[in-house]
Structures are given as C-alpha cells and as structure tokens.
Motif scaffolding. Structure first.
Motif, mmCIF file in Angstrom:
data_model
loop_
_atom_site.group_PDB
_atom_site.id
_atom_site.type_symbol
_atom_site.label_atom_id
_atom_site.label_comp_id
_atom_site.label_asym_id
_atom_site.label_seq_id
_atom_site.Cartn_x
_atom_site.Cartn_y
_atom_site.Cartn_z
ATOM 1 N N LEU A 79 -9.503 13.041 0.559
ATOM 2 C CA LEU A 79 -8.110 13.375 0.259
ATOM 3 C C LEU A 79 -7.450 12.293 -0.596
ATOM 4 C CD1 LEU A 79 -6.912 14.806 3.691
ATOM 5 C CD2 LEU A 79 -7.446 16.074 1.606
ATOM 6 N N LEU A 80 -7.757 11.046 -0.307
ATOM 7 C CA LEU A 80 -7.186 9.958 -1.104
ATOM 8 C C LEU A 80 -7.652 10.025 -2.556
ATOM 9 C CD1 LEU A 80 -7.524 6.959 1.383
ATOM 10 C CD2 LEU A 80 -5.393 7.971 0.562
ATOM 11 N N TRP A 97 -11.221 18.018 -6.831
ATOM 12 C CA TRP A 97 -10.941 19.038 -5.814
ATOM 13 C C TRP A 97 -12.201 19.498 -5.108
ATOM 14 C CZ3 TRP A 97 -6.446 18.631 -4.198
ATOM 15 C CH2 TRP A 97 -5.375 18.366 -5.045
ATOM 16 N N ALA A 98 -13.370 19.099 -5.599
ATOM 17 C CA ALA A 98 -14.608 19.377 -4.885
ATOM 18 C C ALA A 98 -14.870 18.344 -3.802
ATOM 19 C CB ALA A 98 -15.782 19.401 -5.869
ATOM 20 N N LEU A 99 -14.132 17.226 -3.828
ATOM 21 C CA LEU A 99 -14.368 16.167 -2.854
ATOM 22 C C LEU A 99 -14.115 16.607 -1.417
ATOM 23 C CD1 LEU A 99 -12.873 13.120 -4.809
ATOM 24 C CD2 LEU A 99 -15.280 13.612 -4.360
ATOM 25 N N PRO A 100 -12.986 17.286 -1.105
ATOM 26 C CA PRO A 100 -12.794 17.734 0.287
ATOM 27 C C PRO A 100 -13.899 18.672 0.764
ATOM 28 C CG PRO A 100 -10.703 17.790 -0.891
ATOM 29 C CD PRO A 100 -11.772 17.525 -1.916
ATOM 30 N N ALA A 101 -14.385 19.541 -0.113
ATOM 31 C CA ALA A 101 -15.473 20.439 0.267
ATOM 32 C C ALA A 101 -16.744 19.651 0.563
ATOM 33 C CB ALA A 101 -15.725 21.464 -0.835
ATOM 34 N N ALA A 102 -17.012 18.649 -0.259
ATOM 35 C CA ALA A 102 -18.187 17.812 -0.018
ATOM 36 C C ALA A 102 -18.061 17.049 1.291
ATOM 37 C CB ALA A 102 -18.375 16.836 -1.179
ATOM 38 N N ALA A 103 -16.849 16.571 1.599
ATOM 39 C CA ALA A 103 -16.630 15.869 2.858
ATOM 40 C C ALA A 103 -16.841 16.796 4.043
ATOM 41 C CB ALA A 103 -15.221 15.273 2.886
ATOM 42 N N PRO A 132 0.835 -1.214 0.000
ATOM 43 C CA PRO A 132 0.000 0.000 0.000
ATOM 44 C C PRO A 132 0.860 1.250 0.000
ATOM 45 C CG PRO A 132 -0.005 -1.043 2.161
ATOM 46 C CD PRO A 132 0.671 -2.005 1.231
ATOM 47 N N PRO A 133 0.486 2.276 -0.747
ATOM 48 C CA PRO A 133 1.241 3.525 -0.770
ATOM 49 C C PRO A 133 1.144 4.244 0.580
ATOM 50 C CG PRO A 133 -0.783 3.740 -2.035
ATOM 51 C CD PRO A 133 -0.659 2.296 -1.680
ATOM 52 N N PRO A 134 2.032 5.201 0.847
ATOM 53 C CA PRO A 134 2.044 5.885 2.154
ATOM 54 C C PRO A 134 0.713 6.538 2.516
ATOM 55 C CG PRO A 134 4.057 6.360 0.948
ATOM 56 C CD PRO A 134 3.172 5.614 0.001
ATOM 57 N N ALA A 135 0.024 7.121 1.537
ATOM 58 C CA ALA A 135 -1.244 7.781 1.850
ATOM 59 C C ALA A 135 -2.286 6.783 2.360
ATOM 60 C CB ALA A 135 -1.768 8.505 0.619
ATOM 61 N N VAL A 136 -2.302 5.599 1.795
ATOM 62 C CA VAL A 136 -3.242 4.561 2.236
ATOM 63 C C VAL A 136 -2.921 4.133 3.668
ATOM 64 C CG1 VAL A 136 -3.934 2.163 1.859
ATOM 65 C CG2 VAL A 136 -3.787 3.746 -0.075
ATOM 66 N N LEU A 137 -1.639 3.940 3.959
ATOM 67 C CA LEU A 137 -1.240 3.569 5.318
ATOM 68 C C LEU A 137 -1.576 4.679 6.308
ATOM 69 C CD1 LEU A 137 2.240 1.934 4.597
ATOM 70 C CD2 LEU A 137 0.090 0.774 5.144
ATOM 71 N N ALA A 138 -1.355 5.936 5.905
ATOM 72 C CA ALA A 138 -1.643 7.055 6.789
ATOM 73 C C ALA A 138 -3.139 7.163 7.076
ATOM 74 C CB ALA A 138 -1.132 8.353 6.178
ATOM 75 N N VAL A 186 -2.550 12.498 6.650
ATOM 76 C CA VAL A 186 -2.914 11.876 5.375
ATOM 77 C C VAL A 186 -2.515 12.778 4.213
ATOM 78 C CG1 VAL A 186 -4.824 10.963 3.994
ATOM 79 C CG2 VAL A 186 -4.828 10.658 6.481
ATOM 80 N N LEU A 187 -2.767 14.079 4.359
ATOM 81 C CA LEU A 187 -2.405 15.026 3.315
ATOM 82 C C LEU A 187 -0.894 15.048 3.088
ATOM 83 C CD1 LEU A 187 -3.306 17.254 1.356
ATOM 84 C CD2 LEU A 187 -3.071 18.891 3.246
ATOM 85 N N ALA A 188 -0.138 15.015 4.188
ATOM 86 C CA ALA A 188 1.322 15.015 4.062
ATOM 87 C C ALA A 188 1.819 13.746 3.371
ATOM 88 C CB ALA A 188 1.965 15.151 5.434
ATOM 89 N N ALA A 189 1.193 12.608 3.691
ATOM 90 C CA ALA A 189 1.617 11.345 3.086
ATOM 91 C C ALA A 189 1.305 11.290 1.598
ATOM 92 C CB ALA A 189 0.943 10.169 3.796
ATOM 93 N N SER A 190 0.267 12.009 1.180
ATOM 94 C CA SER A 190 -0.106 12.006 -0.236
ATOM 95 C C SER A 190 0.422 13.231 -0.957
ATOM 96 C CB SER A 190 -1.631 11.953 -0.392
ATOM 97 O OG SER A 190 -2.228 13.084 0.222
#
Length: 219
Positions: free
Chosen positions: A136-137, A153-159, A82-88, A195-199
């Motif tokens: 974020l993922l 980029w609308a996904l974080p706003a929706a979340a 798994p990539p770092p973002a997934v692990l984070a 998570v943001l830092a890992a991705s």
C-alpha cells in the motif's frame, strides 16, 4: 472511500468473532477446519517448498521488507517528519504482537503438532501487515511513467498472493490450522485499512496545469 474503509474494518472483525467463537467452543466449523488441514497436509508440496513459504511469515523476513518500504516512501517525500501513511504502517506492525499474543493466551487452541496457543497465527498476521502495508505504501507513491502506474497497482495483488502462500505453507507444514490463518487475516485487514486511510488521496495526481503542481514525490 469511507464506506470501503468501514467495510474493511467491520466485516473482518465480525468474521474474526465468529471464527474465535467456533474455535473456543470447539464447534462444527473447528472440526471441519481440522479435517481440511489433514487433507491439505496429505496433498502438500515438497517439504522444502512448504517450509520456505511458511518462513516468509517470520518477522526476520517480513519486517525488513516493510522497513525498506517505509524508508523509501519517507525519503522520497523529502520530509523531515514521517508522513501519516508511514506512521500508520509502523503502528500497524507494532499492533500485531500486541493483539496476537493475548489472543493466543486467551484461546489456548491446541496445534496440529501439539501444544497450545495457536490461534491466531502470528506468522500469518505478520505477513499480512508487513507485506500488505509495504504494498500500500509503494502504491501510494506518485509514479510518472504509465508503466510504473500500472505496476504499482499490481503490488497489493502480489502481496495478497504472498500472504496466501504463507498461510498455505503454515498449514502444509502442520504449524497451524486453516482457521488460525483466517483469523490472522481478519485481524490484519483492519490494520491495513488504517494504512490505506492514512495514505488516502496520496496516489492521485491532478491534471497538468490545474491547481498547484505535484511535489517531486511522496505518499
């Protein structure tokens, strides 16, 4: 990027400390918090709608959403590990009960409907981390079509809107005080910053013809 991550960690934790102090000391902010909750319940929407929104913070609802995002990003990257973002993101989700349960026991805040151990809200924290990390993922995945780049980029706003709806539902139904929800948001933001830092950088794509070509997908 570093300044953004630090701001997303230090400021929320400072706010959480201030809110926790007011809650445990039964300060003026806690008193106003209870008055606000009573006003919100007086103006609450139909109970069925409020209950539905509150239920979106259930682990049975939020965790499958995050799991689907984890699986999509991992498999799209075509990696064995798994990539770092997934692990984070997985670690952030696991940190929610590890943080919330002891804090509930330590603060012992009475709830609107009786009982103790309501600060911070587990449902609100679950919603912030699960939906926020999923957004974020998915936003970190390289999307070729222009419309796809705009949507991601609308996904974080929706979340964020979804988490606000969960928090409102919890207060409308009398399951939590507003500060219970705010405290959970303050805990969740630093976890999302990890998570943001890992991705970081995974959503950027180089210009055509420069450097090595982009992989088929990834986070």
């Amino acid at each position: 990027m570093l300044l953004t991550v630090l701001s997303a960690v230090v400021l929320p934790l400072l706010l959480f400390a201030a809110v926790t102090w007011q809650v445990t000391a039964d300060g003026p902010l806690a008193e106003e918090d209870e008055r606000l909750a009573r006003r919100m319940r007086e103006d609450a929407p139909p109970a069925a709608l409020a209950e539905f929104l509150a239920d979106l913070g259930n682990i049975e609802v939020a965790l499958p959403v995050l799991a689907a995002a984890l699986a999509y990003v991992w498999t799209r990257g075509r990696r064995r590990r798994p990539p770092p973002a997934v692990l984070a993101a997985a670690a952030a989700m696991a940190a929610v009960p590890a943080l919330v349960a002891p804090l509930k026991a330590l603060t012992g805040r009475p709830g609107p409907l009786g009982g103790t151990g309501y600060f911070p809200s587990g449902h609100a924290a679950t919603a912030v981390v699960a939906y926020g990390a999923a957004a974020l993922l998915l936003a970190s995945v390289r999307a070729r079509p222009r419309w796809a780049r705009s949507v991601r980029w609308a996904l974080p706003a929706a979340a964020a809107l979804l988490c606000a709806a969960v928090g409102a539902g919890l207060v409308w139904r009398g399951y939590h005080w507003p500060l219970d929800v705010l405290g959970s948001w303050c805990l969740g933001v630093p976890l999302l910053a990890a998570v943001l830092a890992a991705s970081g950088g995974s959503g950027r794509s180089g210009r055509p013809g420069q450097g090595r070509p982009d992989p088929p997908g990834g986070c």
